[in-house]
Write an enzyme that holds these catalytic residues in place. Sequence first.
Site, PDB file in Angstrom:
ATOM      1  NE  ARG A 187      -2.638  -3.969  -0.529  1.00 49.17           N
ATOM      2  CZ  ARG A 187      -1.930  -3.477   0.472  1.00 49.17           C
ATOM      3  NH1 ARG A 187      -0.786  -4.033   0.805  1.00 49.17           N
ATOM      4  NH2 ARG A 187      -2.377  -2.434   1.143  1.00 49.17           N
TER       5      ARG A 187
ATOM      6  CG  ASP B 100       3.807  -7.278   7.074  1.00 41.08           C
ATOM      7  OD1 ASP B 100       3.353  -6.511   6.214  1.00 41.08           O
ATOM      8  OD2 ASP B 100       3.092  -8.059   7.719  1.00 41.08           O
TER       9      ASP B 100
ATOM     10  NE  ARG C  74      -4.050  -6.446   6.128  1.00 43.39           N
ATOM     11  CZ  ARG C  74      -5.088  -6.947   5.458  1.00 43.39           C
ATOM     12  NH1 ARG C  74      -5.614  -8.106   5.801  1.00 43.39           N
ATOM     13  NH2 ARG C  74      -5.600  -6.292   4.435  1.00 43.39           N
TER      14      ARG C  74
ATOM     15  CB  THR D 156       3.913  -0.450   7.613  1.00 44.31           C
ATOM     16  OG1 THR D 156       2.758  -0.577   8.443  1.00 44.31           O
ATOM     17  CG2 THR D 156       5.118  -0.571   8.496  1.00 44.31           C
TER      18      THR D 156
ATOM     19  CG  ASP E  85      -1.572  -1.250   9.128  1.00 43.41           C
ATOM     20  OD1 ASP E  85      -2.213  -0.208   8.878  1.00 43.41           O
ATOM     21  OD2 ASP E  85      -1.893  -2.366   8.682  1.00 43.41           O
TER      22      ASP E  85
ATOM     23  CG  ASP F 271       2.425  -3.999  10.748  1.00 39.37           C
ATOM     24  OD1 ASP F 271       3.252  -3.414  10.022  1.00 39.37           O
ATOM     25  OD2 ASP F 271       1.502  -4.696  10.293  1.00 39.37           O
TER      26      ASP F 271
ATOM     27  N   GLY G 281       0.833  -1.210   0.000  1.00 40.34           N
ATOM     28  CA  GLY G 281       0.000   0.000   0.000  1.00 40.34           C
ATOM     29  C   GLY G 281       0.859   1.247   0.000  1.00 40.34           C
TER      30      GLY G 281
HETATM   31  O1  F6P Z   1      -1.506  -2.790   5.047  1.00 39.66           O
HETATM   32  C1  F6P Z   1      -1.642  -1.417   5.232  1.00 39.66           C
HETATM   33  C2  F6P Z   1      -3.058  -0.991   5.001  1.00 39.66           C
HETATM   34  O2  F6P Z   1      -3.025   0.393   5.085  1.00 39.66           O
HETATM   35  C3  F6P Z   1      -4.059  -1.614   5.983  1.00 39.66           C
HETATM   36  O3  F6P Z   1      -4.245  -0.875   7.150  1.00 39.66           O
HETATM   37  C4  F6P Z   1      -5.310  -1.680   5.146  1.00 39.66           C
HETATM   38  O4  F6P Z   1      -6.118  -2.719   5.592  1.00 39.66           O
HETATM   39  C5  F6P Z   1      -4.778  -1.943   3.799  1.00 39.66           C
HETATM   40  O5  F6P Z   1      -3.533  -1.320   3.717  1.00 39.66           O
HETATM   41  C6  F6P Z   1      -5.689  -1.486   2.671  1.00 39.66           C
HETATM   42  O6  F6P Z   1      -5.005  -1.558   1.479  1.00 39.66           O
HETATM   43  P1  F6P Z   1      -5.611  -1.650   0.015  1.00 39.66           P
HETATM   44  O7  F6P Z   1      -6.961  -1.037   0.039  1.00 39.66           O
HETATM   45  O8  F6P Z   1      -4.634  -0.909  -0.823  1.00 39.66           O
HETATM   46  O9  F6P Z   1      -5.649  -3.108  -0.346  1.00 39.66           O
END
Ligand code: F6P
Length: 343
Positions: free
Chosen positions: A72, A102, A170, A124, A126, A128, A10
Amino acid sequence: MKIGVLTAGGDAPGLNAALRAIGRSVLAEGHELIGIHDGWAGLVGGLKGSSLQRPDLANILREGGTRLGSIRYNLDEPEGGRQAVLDTITRELDAVIAIGGDGTLQVAQWLAERGAPIVGVGKTLDNDLSHTEYCIGFDSAVSIVAEALDRLHTTAASHHRIMVVETMGRSTGWVATMGGLAGGADFIAIPEVPVTLDDITAHVRKRHERGSASSIVVIAEGVQLTSIGDHERANVHTDGIGRVQMARRSVGATLADHLSDTTGIETRFSVLGHLQRGGSPTAIDRIWATRVGIAAADLVLAGKFGRMPSVRCAGVTDMPISDAISEVHRVPEELWQLAGRFF
Ligand code: F6P
């Protein structure tokens, strides 16, 4: 040296600041810089990227998103994606800097174990990753949550309502906890601390019985509310690497319905979603993304592969990539308890 740089996973505010810092450093030393397009996808079946020169890096410090693009991309399905990336790196590049969370760093670690000249940079929202006090994008997300709470407090007070605010997160509740602390949340629900819908209702009801006319409840999207199992199962949507899209679980909407039904107090909810990922980075994200970007370039130039910059005690050092992904960096109970003194 021909050095490739990629952003994967992301996006997050601050990625372009890191790209600028990496670029300025390696170009100043006379090396070639290739901006790899769309993360790992740009290394499967040959190198997809463009040569970056100093003018390409101008005016991007304050720019959100990533100039390089990010997808992704599932390297394990079909099998062989990681090997394809390794082959491209071996054939076409002298070094790679991979900026990501990660998932990205797990791939970087796999490549490093097979001898790839790779350096990681932690990004990140998040927050994490382990063994580092800074990850690109987290500070910007917290600021956005805090600003949203400032705005929601006033409308909640005007209408004597409960406002439920769903944040990203997440498997960790860093954005919810820090954003909630900065924005004066009246309750914060995070994945690390088990809570039921009834626990939250009881807390809010008590607040209102004690005289509060409005409440702000922050909930991280990854919270497991056992009572919403069926709803959750009915709404499973996955992303490009097969992970559940957490926002589709609708924990904020579920909680808002429950609060309204059980307390009788008018309740509304807001899902902050990708607003937390878009727009300009904060000054903190610009500064630290610049510092870790420079540190990553220095690691490449020193031939210290398989490592990544780590921020500790307001300074930048470095560590093996494997340290960052050795465990999930969770919100400690004491911090959540501290936030709870204001609930
Ligand atoms: O992994 C980071 C993050 O920001 C999470 O908090 C969220 O769930 C996810 O990305 C959403 O990503 P996308 O909508 O790009 O799949």
